[in-house]
Scaffold this motif. Structure first.
Motif, PDB file in Angstrom:
ATOM      1  N   MET A 216     -14.624  -2.273  -6.858  1.00 22.92           N
ATOM      2  CA  MET A 216     -15.096  -2.048  -5.491  1.00 22.92           C
ATOM      3  C   MET A 216     -14.246  -2.825  -4.486  1.00 22.92           C
ATOM      4  SD  MET A 216     -18.860  -2.777  -3.829  1.00 22.92           S
ATOM      5  CE  MET A 216     -18.586  -4.548  -3.809  1.00 22.92           C
ATOM      6  N   GLN A 217     -13.949  -4.085  -4.815  1.00 20.06           N
ATOM      7  CA  GLN A 217     -13.120  -4.880  -3.923  1.00 20.06           C
ATOM      8  C   GLN A 217     -11.702  -4.320  -3.853  1.00 20.06           C
ATOM      9  OE1 GLN A 217     -14.180  -7.094  -1.944  1.00 20.06           O
ATOM     10  NE2 GLN A 217     -16.242  -7.305  -2.762  1.00 20.06           N
ATOM     11  N   LYS A 218     -11.224  -3.781  -4.979  1.00 18.52           N
ATOM     12  CA  LYS A 218      -9.888  -3.187  -4.984  1.00 18.52           C
ATOM     13  C   LYS A 218      -9.837  -1.975  -4.058  1.00 18.52           C
ATOM     14  CE  LYS A 218      -8.470  -1.250  -8.821  1.00 18.52           C
ATOM     15  NZ  LYS A 218      -7.921  -1.081 -10.193  1.00 18.52           N
ATOM     16  N   ARG A 219     -10.916  -1.180  -4.084  1.00 19.60           N
ATOM     17  CA  ARG A 219     -10.954  -0.009  -3.200  1.00 19.60           C
ATOM     18  C   ARG A 219     -11.084  -0.427  -1.742  1.00 19.60           C
ATOM     19  NH1 ARG A 219     -14.540   1.818  -7.192  1.00 19.60           N
ATOM     20  NH2 ARG A 219     -16.270   1.318  -5.806  1.00 19.60           N
ATOM     21  N   ASN A 220     -11.959  -1.391  -1.464  1.00 19.21           N
ATOM     22  CA  ASN A 220     -12.243  -1.756  -0.076  1.00 19.21           C
ATOM     23  C   ASN A 220     -11.105  -2.554   0.562  1.00 19.21           C
ATOM     24  OD1 ASN A 220     -14.700  -0.501  -0.329  1.00 19.21           O
ATOM     25  ND2 ASN A 220     -15.854  -2.387  -0.674  1.00 19.21           N
ATOM     26  N   LEU A 221     -10.553  -3.491  -0.186  1.00 20.55           N
ATOM     27  CA  LEU A 221      -9.557  -4.392   0.398  1.00 20.55           C
ATOM     28  C   LEU A 221      -8.140  -3.834   0.335  1.00 20.55           C
ATOM     29  CD1 LEU A 221     -10.784  -7.875  -0.903  1.00 20.55           C
ATOM     30  CD2 LEU A 221     -11.170  -6.845   1.332  1.00 20.55           C
ATOM     31  N   LEU A 222      -7.839  -3.057  -0.688  1.00 17.91           N
ATOM     32  CA  LEU A 222      -6.467  -2.607  -0.878  1.00 17.91           C
ATOM     33  C   LEU A 222      -6.239  -1.167  -0.464  1.00 17.91           C
ATOM     34  CD1 LEU A 222      -5.705  -4.215  -4.363  1.00 17.91           C
ATOM     35  CD2 LEU A 222      -5.409  -5.187  -2.085  1.00 17.91           C
ATOM     36  N   SER A 223      -7.307  -0.479  -0.046  1.00 18.53           N
ATOM     37  CA  SER A 223      -7.132   0.925   0.337  1.00 18.53           C
ATOM     38  C   SER A 223      -6.336   1.068   1.629  1.00 18.53           C
ATOM     39  CB  SER A 223      -8.505   1.591   0.501  1.00 18.53           C
ATOM     40  OG  SER A 223      -9.253   0.945   1.511  1.00 18.53           O
ATOM     41  N   SER A 224      -6.395   0.060   2.509  1.00 21.35           N
ATOM     42  CA  SER A 224      -5.706   0.163   3.793  1.00 21.35           C
ATOM     43  C   SER A 224      -4.396  -0.618   3.833  1.00 21.35           C
ATOM     44  CB  SER A 224      -6.623  -0.344   4.917  1.00 21.35           C
ATOM     45  OG  SER A 224      -6.970  -1.694   4.708  1.00 21.35           O
TER      46      SER A 224
ATOM     47  N   GLN B 188     -12.334  -1.347   8.662  1.00 23.63           N
ATOM     48  CA  GLN B 188     -13.455  -1.921   7.929  1.00 23.63           C
ATOM     49  C   GLN B 188     -13.056  -3.176   7.169  1.00 23.63           C
ATOM     50  OE1 GLN B 188     -14.900   1.238   5.444  1.00 23.63           O
ATOM     51  NE2 GLN B 188     -15.775   2.378   7.147  1.00 23.63           N
ATOM     52  N   THR B 189     -11.805  -3.581   7.265  1.00 22.89           N
ATOM     53  CA  THR B 189     -11.335  -4.777   6.586  1.00 22.89           C
ATOM     54  C   THR B 189     -10.935  -5.813   7.624  1.00 22.89           C
ATOM     55  OG1 THR B 189      -9.036  -4.019   6.472  1.00 22.89           O
ATOM     56  CG2 THR B 189     -10.512  -3.332   4.696  1.00 22.89           C
ATOM     57  N   ASN B 190     -10.413  -6.938   7.130  1.00 24.46           N
ATOM     58  CA  ASN B 190     -10.008  -8.010   8.048  1.00 24.46           C
ATOM     59  C   ASN B 190      -8.576  -7.830   8.555  1.00 24.46           C
ATOM     60  OD1 ASN B 190      -8.713  -8.462   5.670  1.00 24.46           O
ATOM     61  ND2 ASN B 190      -9.309 -10.608   5.450  1.00 24.46           N
ATOM     62  N   ASP B 191      -7.987  -6.623   8.362  1.00 26.81           N
ATOM     63  CA  ASP B 191      -6.643  -6.363   8.856  1.00 26.81           C
ATOM     64  C   ASP B 191      -6.700  -5.649  10.205  1.00 26.81           C
ATOM     65  OD1 ASP B 191      -5.475  -7.348   6.423  1.00 26.81           O
ATOM     66  OD2 ASP B 191      -6.112  -5.478   5.486  1.00 26.81           O
ATOM     67  N   SER B 192      -7.568  -6.109  11.065  1.00 28.64           N
ATOM     68  CA  SER B 192      -7.776  -5.423  12.342  1.00 28.64           C
ATOM     69  C   SER B 192      -6.703  -5.756  13.372  1.00 28.64           C
ATOM     70  CB  SER B 192      -9.149  -5.800  12.907  1.00 28.64           C
ATOM     71  OG  SER B 192      -9.248  -7.199  13.073  1.00 28.64           O
ATOM     72  N   ASN B 193      -5.822  -6.726  13.094  1.00 26.52           N
ATOM     73  CA  ASN B 193      -4.787  -7.103  14.050  1.00 26.52           C
ATOM     74  C   ASN B 193      -3.490  -6.335  13.833  1.00 26.52           C
ATOM     75  OD1 ASN B 193      -6.670  -8.942  14.881  1.00 26.52           O
ATOM     76  ND2 ASN B 193      -5.250 -10.639  15.030  1.00 26.52           N
ATOM     77  N   THR B 194      -3.588  -5.194  13.158  1.00 28.47           N
ATOM     78  CA  THR B 194      -2.423  -4.349  12.924  1.00 28.47           C
ATOM     79  C   THR B 194      -2.333  -3.275  14.002  1.00 28.47           C
ATOM     80  OG1 THR B 194      -2.583  -4.700  10.532  1.00 28.47           O
ATOM     81  CG2 THR B 194      -1.273  -2.828  11.280  1.00 28.47           C
ATOM     82  N   LEU B 195      -1.136  -3.132  14.584  1.00 28.64           N
ATOM     83  CA  LEU B 195      -0.879  -2.099  15.580  1.00 28.64           C
ATOM     84  C   LEU B 195       0.139  -1.110  15.026  1.00 28.64           C
ATOM     85  CD1 LEU B 195      -0.850  -5.145  17.119  1.00 28.64           C
ATOM     86  CD2 LEU B 195      -1.010  -3.654  19.107  1.00 28.64           C
ATOM     87  N   PHE B 196       0.045   0.136  15.490  1.00 30.02           N
ATOM     88  CA  PHE B 196       0.954   1.179  15.026  1.00 30.02           C
ATOM     89  C   PHE B 196       1.683   1.780  16.220  1.00 30.02           C
ATOM     90  CE2 PHE B 196      -2.420   0.941  11.884  1.00 30.02           C
ATOM     91  CZ  PHE B 196      -1.703   0.881  10.698  1.00 30.02           C
ATOM     92  N   ALA B 197       2.990   1.961  16.057  1.00 27.02           N
ATOM     93  CA  ALA B 197       3.823   2.595  17.083  1.00 27.02           C
ATOM     94  C   ALA B 197       4.789   3.553  16.394  1.00 27.02           C
ATOM     95  CB  ALA B 197       4.588   1.541  17.888  1.00 27.02           C
ATOM     96  N   ASN B 198       5.543   4.284  17.177  1.00 26.44           N
ATOM     97  CA  ASN B 198       6.511   5.213  16.601  1.00 26.44           C
ATOM     98  C   ASN B 198       7.584   4.444  15.842  1.00 26.44           C
ATOM     99  OD1 ASN B 198       9.233   6.871  16.884  1.00 26.44           O
ATOM    100  ND2 ASN B 198       7.543   8.332  17.027  1.00 26.44           N
ATOM    101  N   LEU B 199       7.993   4.985  14.709  1.00 26.70           N
ATOM    102  CA  LEU B 199       8.958   4.307  13.844  1.00 26.70           C
ATOM    103  C   LEU B 199      10.267   4.014  14.582  1.00 26.70           C
ATOM    104  CD1 LEU B 199       9.521   3.415  10.861  1.00 26.70           C
ATOM    105  CD2 LEU B 199      10.552   5.666  10.532  1.00 26.70           C
ATOM    106  N   SER B 200      10.751   4.982  15.358  1.00 26.89           N
ATOM    107  CA  SER B 200      12.005   4.789  16.095  1.00 26.89           C
ATOM    108  C   SER B 200      11.851   3.764  17.208  1.00 26.89           C
ATOM    109  CB  SER B 200      12.488   6.118  16.669  1.00 26.89           C
ATOM    110  OG  SER B 200      12.727   7.056  15.641  1.00 26.89           O
ATOM    111  N   ASP B 201      10.689   3.751  17.871  1.00 24.36           N
ATOM    112  CA  ASP B 201      10.465   2.787  18.947  1.00 24.36           C
ATOM    113  C   ASP B 201      10.475   1.357  18.414  1.00 24.36           C
ATOM    114  OD1 ASP B 201      10.256   4.954  20.573  1.00 24.36           O
ATOM    115  OD2 ASP B 201       8.077   4.856  20.822  1.00 24.36           O
ATOM    116  N   VAL B 202       9.862   1.151  17.259  1.00 26.38           N
ATOM    117  CA  VAL B 202       9.873  -0.191  16.658  1.00 26.38           C
ATOM    118  C   VAL B 202      11.295  -0.543  16.235  1.00 26.38           C
ATOM    119  CG1 VAL B 202       8.953  -1.632  14.797  1.00 26.38           C
ATOM    120  CG2 VAL B 202       7.488   0.069  15.901  1.00 26.38           C
ATOM    121  N   GLY B 203      12.022   0.435  15.710  1.00 30.26           N
ATOM    122  CA  GLY B 203      13.405   0.180  15.321  1.00 30.26           C
ATOM    123  C   GLY B 203      14.274  -0.207  16.503  1.00 30.26           C
TER     124      GLY B 203
END
Length: 389
Positions: free
Chosen positions: A52-60, A186-201
Motif C-alpha cells: 500500500m505504501q509502495k502504491r501511495n508513495l511511489l506512484s507519483s 495526495q503525497t508530500n511531493d506537493s512542491n513540484t511544479l511542471f512546465a514545458n520541457l523546452s522552456d525549462v531547457g
C-alpha cells in the motif's frame, strides 16, 4: 506400511498412561498451530502495508532518473532498456525558489511534454496548458494555498543552480511564469511544479534537441537495484526513489523482520516442547522398546519410531497452522469488524512462497528436535530395561 511408521502412529494415537506427557504433546501441537498461524497473519499484514505504501508513495515519483555523466542526452539517442522498465520520458529538472506577491517557497521544476509524462498530470491537457515558449506552469493546490495564488496569477521562479553575471554581481537566472492550471497531490511531493520541457531547457541553457536525462517508470519500483546491471556506471548516472523514500521503506522492512522474529519465538518454544514430550515417552515406553529390540528391531529403527512421532506432531501443527493462517488473513477485516466495529480495514497480501517457507521450516525444526530423544531411545539396552520385568 513401514513398520517404524506404523508403531509411531500407534504410539501417537494411544491413550498414554502418562497424562502429563500427553498434555505436553498436545501443547506442542497447539503451539505450533498458533505460532505458524500468527506468523502468516503478521507477515501478510506487513506485506499489505508495504504494498500500500509502495502504491501511495511511489506512484507519483519517477522510479529512477537516468542521465549521462558527461554531456547531455539527445532526444533521438537510442537507449536499450531492460524489460522491467514500463516507460521512459525525457526530463529537464531543477530546484527553484518560488516567489509570489504574498509569499516565498522552494520547490522543484520539472519539464514535461505530454499528459502521461507524470502520473499527477493524466487528467490535464498538457499541450494546451503548457504550450512551448509561453512559460506557463502547473502547480499543486496545496502549494498554491501556501503562496496565496490562483490560476492566471504570475510567479517568479529563480534557479539557484544556474546564474549569470550582471553589473550588480552574480545573480540566479529568473523568469516570470503564469499559472495555467492546478493539480491535486495526495503525497508530500506537493512542491513540484511542471512546465514545458523546452522552456525549462532554455532556462538551463540546454539545446532544444537535448535533455538532462530520462525519467524511468518500472513495473516494480523495488527493481531499481537491478539498473546498475544494465547501465555502465562509468558512463551513466542513476538516481532513484531510494534517495527520497529509501529510509522509510528500510524502516518498514526492519519492522517486518523484527515482528517476524518475535512471532517466530512462539514456534520455537512450541517445537522445543517436542523434546520434553518425546523424552517422557522414551521413559514410559522403554520396556516396550526393549521387547521390540529382542524381536529384531535395530537401533536405527528405534530412532525412526520417535523421529516419526515427533515429525507427525510438527507436520500436523504446521499444515493446520498454515491453513488457518491463510483463512484468517483472507477474512481478517471481517474478524476485526466483529471485535471492533470501527470500519478499520487492514491491507493484507499473502505471499505463497513465504507461507510455504514458514511451513517447511517449522517441519524441519520439529524433525531436528526429535534427534536427541530418539538417540536416547536407541541407547536403551534390552537386558537393562527388562531386568526387573
Amino acid at each position: 506400511m513401514n513398520t517404524t511408521l506404523f508403531i509411531a502412529l500407534r504410539y501417537w494415537r494411544s491413550k498414554s498412561a502418562d497424562r502429563f506427557g500427553r498434555m505436553v504433546t498436545n501443547l506442542a501441537s497447539f503451539g505450533i498451530i498458533l505460532g505458524v498461524m500468527a506468523l502468516i497473519i503478521v507477515l501478510s499484514v506487513m506485506n499489505g502495508l508495504e504494498s500500500m505504501q509502495k502504491r501511495n508513495l511511489l506512484s507519483s515519483l519517477p522510479h529512477a532518473v537516468l542521465s549521462l555523466k558527461e554531456g547531455k542526452l539527445t532526444k533521438d539517442q537510442a537507449v536499450k532498456f531492460p524489460v522491467f522498465i514500463a516507460k521512459s520520458v525525457p526530463i529537464n529538472q531543477t530546484n527553484v525558489v518560488i516567489q509570489s506577491k504574498n509569499s516565498i517557497n522552494a520547490g522543484q521544476l520539472i519539464g514535461v511534454e505530454n499528459s502521461n509524462d507524470d502520473p499527477r498530470l493524466t487528467e490535464l491537457n498538457i499541450q494546451q496548458q503548457l504550450p512551448k515558449s509561453r512559460f506557463n506552469v502547473i502547480m499543486s493546490y496545496s502549494l498554491a494555498n501556501q503562496l496565496k495564488v490562483n490560476k492566471g496569477d504570475k510567479i517568479r521562479l529563480m534557479i539557484t543552480e544556474n546564474s549569470r553575471y550582471t553589473p550588480f554581481g552574480r545573480v540566479p537566472v529568473q523568469r516570470l511564469f503564469t499559472i495555467s492550471d492546478l493539480y491535486f497531490s495526495q503525497t508530500n511531493d506537493s512542491n513540484t511544479l511542471f512546465a514545458n520541457l523546452s522552456d525549462v531547457g532554455r532556462l538551463l541553457h540546454i539545446y532544444p534537441n537535448q535533455t538532462q536525462g530520462l525519467r524511468l517508470f518500472l513495473d516494480d519500483p523495488f527493481k531499481v537495484s537491478q539498473l546498475t546491471d544494465y547501465f555502465d556506471q562509468n558512463k551513466w548516472h542513476i538516481s532513484d526513489w531510494r534517495e527520497q523514500k529509501g529510509e522509510f521503506f528500510q524502516a518498514v522492512k526492519m519492522e517486518k523482520n523484527m515482528m517476524g522474529l518475535l512471532v517466530s519465538l512462539i514456534i520455537i518454544v512450541a517445537i522445543s516442547n517436542i523434546i520434553t514430550s518425546l523424552s517422557l515417552m522414551v521413559v514410559d515406553k522403554q520396556g516396550e522398546v526393549a521387547i521390540l529390540q529382542t524381536q529384531g528391531l535395530t537401533k536405527n529403527q528405534v530412532m525412526q519410531i520417535f523421529m516419526f512421532q515427533g515429525s507427525i506432531v510438527g507436520i500436523i501443527g504446521a499444515i493446520l497452522g498454515g491453513g488457518l493462517g491463510i483463512l484468517a488473513t483472507v477474512y481478517l477485516s471481517d474478524l476485526i469488524h466483529l471485535i471492533s466495529p470501527m470500519g478499520i480495514v487492514l491491507p493484507t497480501e499473502i505471499a505463497i512462497p513465504q507461507v510455504i517457507s514458514i511451513i517447511v521450516i517449522s517441519i524441519l525444526l520439529s524433525l531436528l528436535c526429535t534427534l536427541y530423544p530418539a538417540y536416547q531411545a536407541a541407547k536403551i539396552e534390552p537386558a537393562t530395561a527388562l531386568r526387573y520385568e
